[in-house]
Design an enzyme around this catalytic site. Structure first.
Site, short mmCIF file in Angstrom:
data_model
loop_
_atom_site.label_atom_id
_atom_site.label_comp_id
_atom_site.label_asym_id
_atom_site.label_seq_id
_atom_site.Cartn_x
_atom_site.Cartn_y
_atom_site.Cartn_z
CB ALA A 14 -0.91 -0.01 1.24
CE LYS A 15 5.28 0.41 -3.76
NZ LYS A 15 4.28 -0.59 -4.14
NE ARG A 16 -2.89 3.61 2.24
CZ ARG A 16 -3.37 3.03 1.14
NH1 ARG A 16 -2.57 2.78 0.14
NH2 ARG A 16 -4.65 2.72 1.03
#
Ligand SMILES: O=c1ccn([C@@H]2O[C@H](COP(=O)(O)O)[C@@H](O)[C@H]2O)c(=O)[nH]1
Length: 275
Positions: free
Chosen positions: A95-97
């Site tokens: 999700a590369k949050r």
């Protein structure tokens, strides 16, 4: 899941393969489009066909979010299906949050508590207070972008900051954060020559390695420079496995591709650990 449990899986299966679930409705076999939930049905067939050959699944959240409510529901059904049927498999929400701490806490709750993923990918750009909320969860893992597989990685990640490449600063600094034992790192397979440097800084950490298959990275090269005493690698392939065929035999062909990778990994594990 603990890293020890993940390592046990790697030993048992002689595999450190992660299958990426990047489902694009324009690429899946046409006959699935008539079903109520084509994304989930596609994933389910891929998972059933490959679960004994891999140790992790990595749904990329963008491919679900792109389809709105239906996509989010398919994601929930996919993660529940893996957790219910193959609970020993490590799950990664790609999700590369990362945001201010208050917001990162909510991202962490979404992926660790609501969806019950074992791990989530996080961008390090906003620093310590944006990552530590993810690290606070016991037996959950935060996989931080270190040196990514794309060309644009050279725009910032290899720039010198105080005489040291930025990705090295990121690796070093992150080791001082609270609960840093819950960190893993993304290092792209397309940059195999950098693995020696990465290992000097994080010798014991698991590395998630995307970029073999469709992006052209070499499994053998990554293993040569990146493997540690406990393997320490999760090699991801998404398109190279899930789109091996666009016909009704897609799951069978996905299995064949996963098997080729597992066999190469098995050879490497046997050689390294003399088993
Ligand atoms: O540096 C990175 C970080 C993440 N990814 C993701 O991994 C998969 C790769 O897919 P392939 O089809 O095997 O190329 C995809 O979800 C990317 O968003 C990456 O490629 N590189």
């Amino acid at each position: 899941m603990t890293t020890e449990q993940l390592y046990n899986q790697i030993q048992e299966k002689k595999s450190f393969l992660c299958v990426g679930l990047d489902v694009d409705l324009n690429k899946i076999p046409k006959h699935l489009l008539a079903l109520e939930d084509p994304i989930f049905e596609f994933n389910k067939a891929i998972i059933d066909a490959t679960h004994d050959l891999c140790v992790a699944y990595k749904p990329n959240i963008a491919f679900f979010e792109a389809y709105g409510m239906k996509g989010w529901l398919a994601l929930q059904k996919t993660i529940n299906y893996i957790n219910d049927n193959y609970p020993n498999i490590f799950t990664i929400a790609d999700a590369k949050r990362g945001d201010i701490g208050n917001t990162s806490s909510m991202y962490a709750k979404a992926f660790f508590e609501d969806l019950n993923f074992d791990s989530v990918t996080v961008a390090p750009y906003m620093g310590k207070d944006s990552v530590e909320p993810f690290l606070a969860f016991e037996n959950k893992h935060t996989i931080m972008l270190a040196l990514t597989s794309n060309e644009g990685a050279f725009d910032f990640q290899t720039l010198l900051v105080d005489g040291k490449e930025l990705y090295k600063q990121v690796l070093e600094t992150s080791k001082s954060w609270k609960n840093s034992e819950n960190l893993m790192y993304v290092v792209g397979a397309t940059k195999a020559e950098y693995f020696t440097e990465v290992r000097k800084i994080v010798p014991d950490s698991f590395l998630l390695v995307p970029g073999v298959g469709a992006q052209g990275g070499s499994l053998a090269e990554v293993c040569k420079y990146g493997m540690n005493d406990k393997v320490g690698l999760l090699i991801n392939s998404s398109r190279g496995i899930i789109y091996a065929s666009t016909g009704t035999d897609y799951a069978e062909k996905a299995r064949e591709e996963a098997l080729k990778m597992q066999q190469e990994m098995s050879g490497i594990v046997s050689l390294k650990f003399k088993v």
